[in-house]
Design an enzyme around this catalytic site. Structure first.
Site, PDB file in Angstrom:
ATOM      1  N   HIS A 188      -0.382   8.465  -4.401  1.00 27.65           N
ATOM      2  CA  HIS A 188      -1.698   8.046  -4.179  1.00 27.65           C
ATOM      3  C   HIS A 188      -2.651   8.824  -3.426  1.00 27.65           C
ATOM      4  CE1 HIS A 188      -4.457   4.765  -1.906  1.00 27.65           C
ATOM      5  NE2 HIS A 188      -5.125   5.491  -3.013  1.00 27.65           N
ATOM      6  N   ASP A 210      -5.089   2.030   6.241  1.00 30.85           N
ATOM      7  CA  ASP A 210      -5.893   0.631   6.532  1.00 30.85           C
ATOM      8  C   ASP A 210      -5.415  -0.191   7.494  1.00 30.85           C
ATOM      9  OD1 ASP A 210      -3.137   0.107   5.807  1.00 30.85           O
ATOM     10  OD2 ASP A 210      -3.836  -0.901   3.785  1.00 30.85           O
ATOM     11  N   ASP A 211      -4.743   0.501   8.737  1.00 35.11           N
ATOM     12  CA  ASP A 211      -4.421  -0.222   9.720  1.00 35.11           C
ATOM     13  C   ASP A 211      -4.776   0.449  10.919  1.00 35.11           C
ATOM     14  OD1 ASP A 211      -2.656   1.933   9.707  1.00 35.11           O
ATOM     15  OD2 ASP A 211      -0.906   0.868   9.517  1.00 35.11           O
ATOM     16  N   ASP A 287       3.980  13.383   4.808  1.00 38.92           N
ATOM     17  CA  ASP A 287       3.614  13.914   6.339  1.00 38.92           C
ATOM     18  C   ASP A 287       4.801  14.830   7.014  1.00 38.92           C
ATOM     19  OD1 ASP A 287       5.375  11.727   6.151  1.00 38.92           O
ATOM     20  OD2 ASP A 287       4.384  10.727   7.717  1.00 38.92           O
ATOM     21  N   SER A 318       6.672   1.500   6.855  1.00 36.56           N
ATOM     22  CA  SER A 318       7.719   2.033   7.673  1.00 36.56           C
ATOM     23  C   SER A 318       8.426   0.831   8.517  1.00 36.56           C
ATOM     24  CB  SER A 318       7.096   2.995   8.726  1.00 36.56           C
ATOM     25  OG  SER A 318       6.075   2.312   9.440  1.00 36.56           O
TER      26      SER A 318
END
Length: 442
Positions: A188, A210-211, A287, A318
């Site tokens: 994505h 989105d958090d 990452d 996670s």
């Protein structure tokens, strides 16, 4: 009598000759039929072999046809999305703003999947500060998958542009037990960044998840960071995050650091950097992949002392790892720093090592056991030498900062030095065995 006996033998001999002849003809005929049968069997085998080859070729062609059909469907879907994006941009006037007023500093993209309530909280936080600078920071939401609640929530905001990543290819993990989610996330990210850099032609992109909530000076901070990116090619990305940014470890919201460790969680990169990363983007764990020396190739990252993003995502891929201990206590900057008036030239590569070394020289060395108590009893900055990774982890656990390393680098470290505040404005430098030498300190 004897004559009759001889005649009888002659008669038998005469009768045997036709029999022998017939047998010889039969044998010859059988041999011919055997040869013909062998030829027929050989021909049949050859025909069977040719038939199998044709069947294999037809199967391969059918697979290619199916693959091409899937590719056509994906391309049709991308074309549909692109048309929708163009129409959406035209409807909102962003195209005119970009062309006639000013070029954006960066696109801002929120990476979403299936948490509509989280996404709503994130969008509201961004719009609180983005509305006044919307032409310089066009807002996008990129959804991975088809969760209808996320799509509906994103489309309910006229102030943003919605993108949807529909990935139908099966995921094959490289190791047993791995979560498929990390592979889908990596796909994505690559798709969304390719869209923004190559289809929409943005020169920089800020990636949020989105958090997250953002600080009041979030956009001014990244505008100052964009100028650094442009003039210092040794910087790979500007991050809004400090892994050791918990309330008890920070003090000054105007202080920035260089780091050899990629922080993530709200970061900006340029198109030239993405040109290097996109072709080799990993299948998963993007990452941690960025934290490998072979991938960042000695480039460094800018991070703040006080975070410009706050991660409230206790539930996600996670599964809340580190949330209570490290994420929930993070201090989100709540003051408006005047970044336009700040001189950030000290962060440039040719100046920063000397700047950082000067800070380190002024710190009081602390040795032995009970380093936390000794640090607490010293008014100014302190520096504590660690011997190796296990020694660092022990000291870090005493203070309560992140103990984790990636590819030989502790979180937030610069030249092996991890710096944080302790209780007051006092700085604590955890210094690696080679750090002083790297910084030219004797």
């Amino acid at each position: 009598m004897r004559k009759c006996y001889c005649d009888y033998r002659y008669l038998l001999l005469i009768a045997a000759l036709p029999f022998i002849y017939i047998q010889m003809r039969l044998f010859a005929t059988q041999s011919q039929f055997a040869d013909r049968l062998a030829d027929a069997i050989e021909a049949e085998n050859q025909c069977t072999k040719q038939t199998r080859i044709l069947i294999d070729q037809i199967s391969m062609q059918q697979e290619q046809i199916l693959s091409l059909e899937e590719e056509r469907k994906r391309q049709d879907e991308e074309c549909r999305q692109l048309r929708a994006l163009v129409q959406d941009l035209e409807r909102k006037g962003l195209k005119k703003l970009v062309g006639d007023v000013q070029v954006p500093v960066a696109a801002v993209v929120v990476m979403a999947c299936n948490r509509a309530d989280y996404l709503d909280r994130t969008i509201k936080s961004i719009l609180k500060y983005q509305s006044s600078v919307a032409s310089r920071y066009p807002l996008f939401v990129s959804q991975d998958g088809s969760d209808p609640h996320v799509k509906s929530k994103a489309l309910s905001y006229d102030q943003l542009t919605y993108m949807q990543h529909l990935d139908y290819e099966p995921v094959h993990t490289e190791r047993p037990g791995e979560l498929i989610a990390y592979y889908k996330i990596a796909r994505h990210y690559k798709w969304a960044l390719d869209q923004l850099f190559y289809n929409h032609k943005f020169s920089r992109v800020i990636i949020l998840e989105d958090d997250m909530e953002i600080a009041p000076d979030f956009f001014d901070y990244f505008e100052a960071g964009a100028a650094l990116l442009d003039r210092d090619k040794s910087i790979m990305a500007i991050s809004s995050w400090n892994d050791n940014g918990q309330k008890q470890f920070v003090h000054d919201p105007s202080v920035l650091y260089r780091s050899d460790f990629f922080p993530g969680l709200g970061w900006m990169l340029s198109r030239s950097t993405w040109d290097e990363l996109s072709p080799k983007w990993p299948k998963a764990y993007w990452d941690d992949w960025l934290r490998l020396k072979e991938n960042h190739r000695g480039k460094q990252f800018i991070r703040p002392e006080v975070c410009r993003t706050y991660n409230f995502g206790e539930h996600g891929s996670s599964m809340g790892q580190f949330f209570r201990q490290y994420l929930e206590p993070i201090k989100l900057n709540d003051v408006q720093v005047d970044w336009k008036a700040m001189n950030l030239s000290y962060l440039e590569e040719d100046k920063y090592a000397e700047h950082f070394a000067n800070l380190l020289k002024k710190a009081t060395p602390v040795h032995g056991t009970d380093v936390v108590l000794k640090t607490y009893n010293i008014d100014g900055d302190v520096r504590i030498l660690y011997r190796d990774q296990s020694d660092f982890e022990y000291i870090a656990s005493q203070f309560g900062i992140f103990e984790e390393w990636k590819d030989g680098v502790p979180r937030t470290a610069y030249k092996g030095v991890v710096v944080f505040r302790y209780q007051t404005q006092r700085r604590v430098f955890l210094v690696g065995p080679d750090s002083l030498q790297q910084l030219g300190i004797r």
